[in-house]
Every structure is written in structure tokens, then in C-alpha cells.
Design a protein around this motif. Sequence first.
Motif, PDB file in Angstrom:
ATOM      1  N   TYR A   6      15.835   1.860  -2.079  1.00  0.00           N
ATOM      2  CA  TYR A   6      16.074   0.431  -2.251  1.00  0.00           C
ATOM      3  C   TYR A   6      17.115   0.250  -3.354  1.00  0.00           C
ATOM      4  CZ  TYR A   6      11.963  -0.712   0.615  1.00  0.00           C
ATOM      5  OH  TYR A   6      11.070  -0.855   1.652  1.00  0.00           O
ATOM      6  N   ARG A  13      12.271  -5.844   9.803  1.00  0.00           N
ATOM      7  CA  ARG A  13      11.762  -5.905   8.431  1.00  0.00           C
ATOM      8  C   ARG A  13      12.121  -4.644   7.657  1.00  0.00           C
ATOM      9  NH1 ARG A  13       7.163  -7.482  10.985  1.00  0.00           N
ATOM     10  NH2 ARG A  13       6.062  -5.600  10.321  1.00  0.00           N
ATOM     11  N   ALA A  67      14.352  -4.771   4.221  1.00  0.00           N
ATOM     12  CA  ALA A  67      13.483  -4.617   3.049  1.00  0.00           C
ATOM     13  C   ALA A  67      14.282  -4.226   1.813  1.00  0.00           C
ATOM     14  CB  ALA A  67      12.416  -3.563   3.332  1.00  0.00           C
ATOM     15  N   GLY A  80      12.229  -4.611  -1.393  1.00  0.00           N
ATOM     16  CA  GLY A  80      11.100  -4.269  -2.243  1.00  0.00           C
ATOM     17  C   GLY A  80      11.072  -4.912  -3.609  1.00  0.00           C
ATOM     18  N   SER A 103       6.282   1.192  -4.633  1.00  0.00           N
ATOM     19  CA  SER A 103       6.249   0.261  -3.501  1.00  0.00           C
ATOM     20  C   SER A 103       4.893  -0.391  -3.271  1.00  0.00           C
ATOM     21  CB  SER A 103       6.692   0.983  -2.227  1.00  0.00           C
ATOM     22  OG  SER A 103       5.861   2.099  -1.954  1.00  0.00           O
ATOM     23  N   PRO A 158       8.722  -0.917   7.750  1.00  0.00           N
ATOM     24  CA  PRO A 158       8.918  -0.717   6.308  1.00  0.00           C
ATOM     25  C   PRO A 158       7.918   0.294   5.757  1.00  0.00           C
ATOM     26  CG  PRO A 158       8.913  -3.059   6.854  1.00  0.00           C
ATOM     27  CD  PRO A 158       8.459  -2.330   8.079  1.00  0.00           C
ATOM     28  N   GLU A 161       4.576  -0.995   4.358  1.00  0.00           N
ATOM     29  CA  GLU A 161       3.634  -1.348   5.417  1.00  0.00           C
ATOM     30  C   GLU A 161       3.019  -0.101   6.040  1.00  0.00           C
ATOM     31  OE1 GLU A 161       5.053  -4.081   8.345  1.00  0.00           O
ATOM     32  OE2 GLU A 161       6.141  -5.294   6.875  1.00  0.00           O
TER      33      GLU A 161
END
Length: 465
Positions: free
Chosen positions: A180, A303, A307, A309, A321, A430, A433
Motif C-alpha cells: 500500500y 475493492r 484498496a 488501507g 492491516s 483485498p 478481507e
Amino acid sequence: PAAWDPDAVAALAAVPGCGPAQAALLFTGRPSGTHTTEDMAEVRELTGLTRTQIEAGEVRLTALPLDERFAVAAALLPEDLDTLGTSGLDVAAACAAWTERFGTLVRLPEDLDHVAVVGDLSGTEAVLNPARHAWLTRTTTQRLDDNGRVVADDPAALPGRESVTGAVVGLAALAYGLPYGHPLRARLPEGLAALRERLSDPGLLLDCGLSWAAEGRAATAARLRTAHGLPETGGAGADGTTRVGSAFVLHPWYGDQEMTLLRPAGLTGPDDPAIGLVEGFARTGAGSALRRIAAVFGDDLARALAADGGFEGFAQDPALSVPTLVDEVAATHGIGADAAVLYLQLLALPDPTDRNVARWTGWKPARLKKARAELAATDLVVEAKRSRAGRSLFLPGGWLALKSPALPVEGWKSGLYDVPAAGRAVPLMPVPELFARAWRRVCDGDVPAYEELTTRATRKGRRRA
């Protein structure tokens, strides 16, 4: 010949979109890569690069159009070849030629060797640069020709199955592998939008290898007709094709057989019943291809690509995360935070090798060793040596000893994402998830474990007098 000049190679490597391995291949006159053991040995000796680095550069360089990379290589030569030994190669001209052709491209940097971009690299880079590719920006009419084949009026505008599935897996691999905060992540949603728009064309038909059933040489068309309540023959429209549901189209093939084509616009998403139908009787791999194409229309992949985060770093580090989930796992099992982090990685991820865990978490060897030892002392994992696993801790239960380029993985994880036999597993959701979904399975009672064999006790024989 011109003397080898490391500074000149570095100058071309620094041009946006290039890199050390690609520059080295161009400077050694190998714009199509190495073809022999001697080629590879010479490039390694000149550059000091490893075989892996050179091979990664070859994949990236050969993903570019042939004539354009040859033009860059040709630009290195001075107009007067007699001056080559004194003036050397024309680095400035090569840099200008590269910039002119590839300067605006979004390319995968060579330093992303930790990102397993599986599938078709050219498809991945195409979907990151849709404006340059006809199959992503134009539509075309497809029709049956005199020989009964489906042909396109504009062949360049027709995407191939490998390009589409390679683009999907490539986007998913980047979403999974890029930390990220990496600037390349911002381009991923744009690529998905272009792919979704192209696949939404109601007239687009793709050959996804759906025509043959898993057993023998039976065609799938008859089963599709039966499943949709259609007669064994007939039903063709004015164009000679037969629509079966919203996602399949049949057309005459060999003898009395029919070929099955996919109509992507007819898919509703990853849960479309058409996918399960095909997986039930089509040959191995057909279901995976369908699932990847259908992911384009779903929310999970979108998603994953969007993402961020709210932090910078790898989402594969649960401490970053999903920190509250780490606390919950630690409290539930009475283990420390680091052991809980490692357990979640082993539970959910397809590639929790020791090397990857160290990269994701930034842990030093001593810290990783301590976390492994604490987790190994529980019954949550088993400790073993398994070929090509890259780790020593595993979830209890079945093991899929897949061959390269696939990475072997626990069978339990196939309930979280597709685990293809011929390629790396890449989750289409993601990562945070994914952690939550895996933990929810455990909390719901679906715990990784070896299956217990239930056997009937044998009756004791009657003792003879």
C-alpha cells in the motif's frame, strides 16, 4: 566492437520504463533475449547480473512490440560504423528512441521481482496502458464465415483468452503483491475499468476452451442444452448461432458437434451459476478461466485494486492491516502478537514462505525464529519439511504438492480462493478481507485438520471348542 561501458548501460537503465537487465540486453545486441547458454553466460559476465535478473528482464523486454525494441537497439549504432571503436555506442540516441516509444507507458519496474505477476505479462501491461491496444479500446462484429468459423471483421479488436485472463490475474497479482502506498497501485482501477468496459460488449464472443467435456471426446454443447431445457438440436438465430442462457453461444462445429463460446457480457460476477455449471463437466482449467473473467464484473477484485488501507506497507502483515484481528487471535489461542501474526499468514495466504514473511513484516531472523517456535509449540500448526514450500510450519490437513510454477499449498485454502494446478494462486479480494474470511471459517467450526477415518470395528470370531 565497442568496449563495454557500465556507465552507458546505467544511463539507459535509468530511463523511465527501462531497467538494468533490459538495458544490458539491448547493449549486447539481444533485444529478443538470450537464446543459448553461451548468450546467457556472456551477458552475466559483462553485467554481473544473475540469471534470474536477466530472465526477468527478458520477460519485460519481449513484452514490448518487436519492431519498436529493435529500433531502440539500432539507435545505439552510430551513423558511421567505422567510428564505433572510438566513439562507442550512441547512448543518447538510444535513450531518446526509448523515450519516444515507451516513455509514456506504465511499465512494471524490474525491482518488482517479489510480485509474482502470473499469466501473460504483455496482457498485464496492456491493461495498464489500454489506449495503446485495439482489443481494449475498439469493438468488432463477429460472424460465421463460409467454413463455419467465427471470425472478426477487425481481428485486432478481438481479445484473446490468454490476454484477458492474463490481464485479470496480472491486476490481481499487483493488487496482492504491491505494498500500500506504491504509486503503481493508483493505475490499477483504471485498468480494471477498461477491461470491464471491453468485456461488457454484448456482441463479444471468446473461445475459452469450453467445447470439450472432461471425459472422452464428448462436447459440452449437449449438456449445456440439457441444463437450459433446450432441444438437442436447432434453435439457431439468423446469424447461425444458438444462444444458451445469457453466457454461452453455440455454433456448428465438426460433424454434428457444436462449439461452445463464452459471451462475457452475460456473466453477472464470480457467483454466476454458469461457472459452477461449466466446472461440473468441462475440462480442467475451463472453470478457472471463467472465474477469472467473471471476477471483472464482481466487487471483490474492484475493492482489492482500489484498496489503500490508510497505511503504507504490505497488507500481508496483519499487524498493519488487521491489528484488532491479531489481538483477537492472540487472546483466543493464548499466544503472543507475533505468533498470532504468523498464524494468520499461514491460515489465509497462498505464499507465506519464510522469505515473504520477513519481507512483509520487516522482522529480523531472530524475531521470526521466536514467533515460529512459539507457534510450533501449539496444535494450530504442524512442523515438517516439504518440497518447494519455503517454510517449515503448515496448517494441519491435506497438502497440494503442486508443480512449478505453482506453489504447493494447503488444500484447506482452496475454499478461500482458486488454487490452479498450473499457476500461482492469486486471491481476487483485498488481503485484509482475506484474513477476516479465513478467521471466520475457523470461528464457524471449519478448522484446518486432518480427516479422521471412521472404520467399523470387526466382529470377533466365535471361539471354537
